[in-house]
Design a protein around this motif. Structure first.
Motif, PDB file in Angstrom:
ATOM      1  N   ILE A 131       0.860  -1.177   0.000  1.00  0.00           N
ATOM      2  CA  ILE A 131       0.000   0.000   0.000  1.00  0.00           C
ATOM      3  C   ILE A 131       0.902   1.234   0.000  1.00  0.00           C
ATOM      4  O   ILE A 131       1.824   1.332   0.817  1.00  0.00           O
ATOM      5  CB  ILE A 131      -0.931   0.027   1.220  1.00  0.00           C
ATOM      6  N   ILE A 132       0.618   2.169  -0.907  1.00  0.00           N
ATOM      7  CA  ILE A 132       1.491   3.335  -1.040  1.00  0.00           C
ATOM      8  C   ILE A 132       0.684   4.614  -1.226  1.00  0.00           C
ATOM      9  O   ILE A 132      -0.462   4.593  -1.659  1.00  0.00           O
ATOM     10  CB  ILE A 132       2.469   3.184  -2.238  1.00  0.00           C
ATOM     11  N   ILE A 133       1.322   5.724  -0.880  1.00  0.00           N
ATOM     12  CA  ILE A 133       0.861   7.050  -1.255  1.00  0.00           C
ATOM     13  C   ILE A 133       2.004   7.696  -2.003  1.00  0.00           C
ATOM     14  O   ILE A 133       3.175   7.405  -1.725  1.00  0.00           O
ATOM     15  CB  ILE A 133       0.434   7.870  -0.013  1.00  0.00           C
ATOM     16  N   TRP A 134       1.700   8.550  -2.980  1.00  0.00           N
ATOM     17  CA  TRP A 134       2.757   9.100  -3.819  1.00  0.00           C
ATOM     18  C   TRP A 134       2.706  10.620  -3.846  1.00  0.00           C
ATOM     19  O   TRP A 134       1.650  11.240  -3.662  1.00  0.00           O
ATOM     20  CB  TRP A 134       2.665   8.543  -5.238  1.00  0.00           C
ATOM     21  N   ASP A 135       3.869  11.213  -4.064  1.00  0.00           N
ATOM     22  CA  ASP A 135       3.951  12.657  -4.266  1.00  0.00           C
ATOM     23  C   ASP A 135       3.265  12.979  -5.584  1.00  0.00           C
ATOM     24  O   ASP A 135       3.626  12.440  -6.632  1.00  0.00           O
ATOM     25  CB  ASP A 135       5.427  13.084  -4.315  1.00  0.00           C
ATOM     26  N   ARG A 136       2.269  13.858  -5.534  1.00  0.00           N
ATOM     27  CA  ARG A 136       1.480  14.151  -6.727  1.00  0.00           C
ATOM     28  C   ARG A 136       2.280  14.861  -7.810  1.00  0.00           C
ATOM     29  O   ARG A 136       1.929  14.817  -8.980  1.00  0.00           O
ATOM     30  CB  ARG A 136       0.266  15.002  -6.350  1.00  0.00           C
ATOM     31  N   GLY A 137       3.366  15.521  -7.421  1.00  0.00           N
ATOM     32  CA  GLY A 137       4.201  16.224  -8.384  1.00  0.00           C
ATOM     33  C   GLY A 137       5.469  15.452  -8.693  1.00  0.00           C
ATOM     34  O   GLY A 137       6.109  14.896  -7.790  1.00  0.00           O
ATOM     35  N   VAL A 138       5.839  15.408  -9.966  1.00  0.00           N
ATOM     36  CA  VAL A 138       7.072  14.735 -10.395  1.00  0.00           C
ATOM     37  C   VAL A 138       8.034  15.815 -10.878  1.00  0.00           C
ATOM     38  O   VAL A 138       7.701  16.607 -11.768  1.00  0.00           O
ATOM     39  CB  VAL A 138       6.797  13.721 -11.518  1.00  0.00           C
ATOM     40  N   THR A 139       9.223  15.850 -10.300  1.00  0.00           N
ATOM     41  CA  THR A 139      10.196  16.891 -10.617  1.00  0.00           C
ATOM     42  C   THR A 139      11.426  16.296 -11.310  1.00  0.00           C
ATOM     43  O   THR A 139      11.656  15.088 -11.253  1.00  0.00           O
ATOM     44  CB  THR A 139      10.627  17.634  -9.347  1.00  0.00           C
ATOM     45  N   CYS A 140      12.212  17.173 -11.935  1.00  0.00           N
ATOM     46  CA  CYS A 140      13.326  16.687 -12.757  1.00  0.00           C
ATOM     47  C   CYS A 140      14.610  16.448 -11.965  1.00  0.00           C
ATOM     48  O   CYS A 140      15.440  15.623 -12.349  1.00  0.00           O
ATOM     49  CB  CYS A 140      13.599  17.664 -13.903  1.00  0.00           C
ATOM     50  N   GLY A 141      14.802  17.175 -10.865  1.00  0.00           N
ATOM     51  CA  GLY A 141      16.010  17.026 -10.073  1.00  0.00           C
ATOM     52  C   GLY A 141      17.240  17.668 -10.694  1.00  0.00           C
ATOM     53  O   GLY A 141      18.333  17.607 -10.116  1.00  0.00           O
ATOM     54  N   LYS A 142      17.104  18.305 -11.855  1.00  0.00           N
ATOM     55  CA  LYS A 142      18.272  18.817 -12.588  1.00  0.00           C
ATOM     56  C   LYS A 142      18.236  20.318 -12.861  1.00  0.00           C
ATOM     57  O   LYS A 142      19.269  20.912 -13.165  1.00  0.00           O
ATOM     58  CB  LYS A 142      18.386  18.094 -13.933  1.00  0.00           C
ATOM     59  N   CYS A 143      17.053  20.925 -12.791  1.00  0.00           N
ATOM     60  CA  CYS A 143      16.955  22.350 -13.142  1.00  0.00           C
ATOM     61  C   CYS A 143      17.528  23.215 -12.023  1.00  0.00           C
ATOM     62  O   CYS A 143      17.917  22.731 -10.949  1.00  0.00           O
ATOM     63  CB  CYS A 143      15.500  22.715 -13.430  1.00  0.00           C
ATOM     64  N   TYR A 144      17.559  24.505 -12.255  1.00  0.00           N
ATOM     65  CA  TYR A 144      18.100  25.478 -11.294  1.00  0.00           C
ATOM     66  C   TYR A 144      17.416  25.361  -9.936  1.00  0.00           C
ATOM     67  O   TYR A 144      18.075  25.345  -8.889  1.00  0.00           O
ATOM     68  CB  TYR A 144      17.921  26.885 -11.868  1.00  0.00           C
ATOM     69  N   TYR A 145      16.071  25.244  -9.942  1.00  0.00           N
ATOM     70  CA  TYR A 145      15.341  25.212  -8.681  1.00  0.00           C
ATOM     71  C   TYR A 145      15.520  23.895  -7.940  1.00  0.00           C
ATOM     72  O   TYR A 145      15.559  23.873  -6.706  1.00  0.00           O
ATOM     73  CB  TYR A 145      13.854  25.496  -8.934  1.00  0.00           C
TER      74      TYR A 145
END
Length: 364
Positions: free
Chosen positions: A88-102
């Motif tokens: 059973i899991i819950i997931w972060d609704r947003g997927v990010t790139c990990g590479k951009c400036y932010y």
């Protein structure tokens, strides 16, 4: 094998049921059986066509809890534990790139230039189709951060942690009240209720809520609010005077806007003390502008005005643990449950504020 889903094909029109073929998850992805899906207030905005990020047709739903059906490759959750079929899991609704400036430099993944969100930036007109929670099954893409839920709990209670809870956790991560502070919360919806819970947990002495729905205001009391002010039977001046009376004439230390309407901002900023902070959390879509007196409202008061945009995995983890630490209280948040086929009814009740939190149960 087929997956039944409710599809948004036209704005301001009922969602349409549709079946999709279920195939093995694409490389790097996993197939999840959706066990509970939250009806978020922002889903209503999207249904009406107020969110500029959408591409139709699409499957709404960015709040979900599910069970792993199949994996295309090994996965681990945020704690480094292996994920397997049946978890059973819950997931972060947003997927990010990990590479951009932010992501890479500023360490603010919520501002990622390439961030996309399940049930918002997704469409069902191209594979893998199933990217929203208003469905029996969905595919989670590579890079999705997940948390295993090991406790045997009512999963419907957890869905709000993935959006309202996580966004509120972000607000309190940016600026937290001191023990003994006075906190004002505008809006007694799910974000407002989480804000009450967080303010209480952080040691706020006075927690004041302004809202227009009696049932939601009563719920805020159960979550820890000391004072609730119904804007339908009080004037703005009466509310201002009550806040000043409670705070020895100063105004609150922190105010949190969870309404998403300019009128709330205009009122709330004037209720914050000099040196205090105003956090705006409620604007999930464009909804107007506010005129401020830059001298009296902001500069002369040395006011901190802080916007809060979505959340990241840290905040999801905080919100999930907040709920799990007091599951009985957060059960009160879920006031209605619907079959998946009744998603249109659920959206209508949310639009009319006849519910606090509605949850779709795709599998009965």
């Amino acid at each position: 094998m087929k997956a039944y889903a409710m599809v948004l094909k036209e704005y301001n029109k009922p969602l349409v049921p549709r079946e999709f073929d279920i195939v093995d998850p694409p490389k790097g992805e996993m197939l999840v059986k959706v066990l509970a899906a939250g009806i978020c207030g922002s889903d209503v905005h999207m249904w009406k066509g107020n969110d500029p990020r959408l591409t139709l047709p699409m499957i709404l739903g960015h709040e979900g809890v599910g069970q792993v059906v199949s994996l295309s490759q090994p996965w681990t959750d945020i704690n480094g534990e292996a994920v397997k079929e049946g978890d059973i899991i819950i997931w972060d609704r947003g997927v990010t790139c990990g590479k951009c400036y932010y992501c890479a430099v500023k360490r603010e993944p919520s501002l990622c230039e390439n961030r996309w969100t399940y049930g918002i930036n997704t469409t069902c007109k191209e594979p893998p189709y199933l990217r929203g929670c208003y469905s029996e099954y969905m595919y989670l893409a590579a890079g999705t951060k997940i948390i295993k839920i090991k406790e045997e709990v009512d999963l419907a209670v957890l869905v709000a942690a993935s959006c309202s809870g996580a966004t509120t956790a972000h607000a309190f991560d940016i600026l937290s009240p001191d023990i003994g502070d006075s906190v004002l919360i505008q809006g007694p919806g799910p974000i407002g209720l989480f804000a009450v819970a967080f303010a209480k947990a952080r040691g706020a002495r006075n927690i004041i809520v302004i809202g227009g729905t009696k049932e939601r205001l009563e719920m805020c009391k159960l979550f820890g609010a000391n004072v609730v002010l119904n804007r339908n039977n009080t004037t703005q001046e009466q509310r201002r005077q009550q806040v000043l009376d409670i705070t020895s004439g100063r105004g609150v230390d922190v105010a949190i806007e969870a309404v998403g309407h300019p009128s709330a901002v205009s009122e709330g900023i004037k209720l914050v003390r000099s040196g205090g902070a105003y956090l705006s959390v409620g604007f999930g879509d464009p909804n107007g502008t506010v005129t401020l007196d830059c001298y009296y409202d902001v500069v002369r008061k040395n006011l901190r005005y802080q916007g809060v945009w979505v959340s990241d995995t840290k905040h999801l983890n905080i919100a999930v643990n907040m709920v799990l630490n007091d599951i009985e209280k957060f059960k009160l948040l879920v006031t209605d449950r619907y079959y998946l086929k009744d998603a249109n009814k659920a959206l209508n009740t949310m639009e009319k504020k006849e519910t606090i939190k509605s949850v779709l149960i795709p599998h009965i």
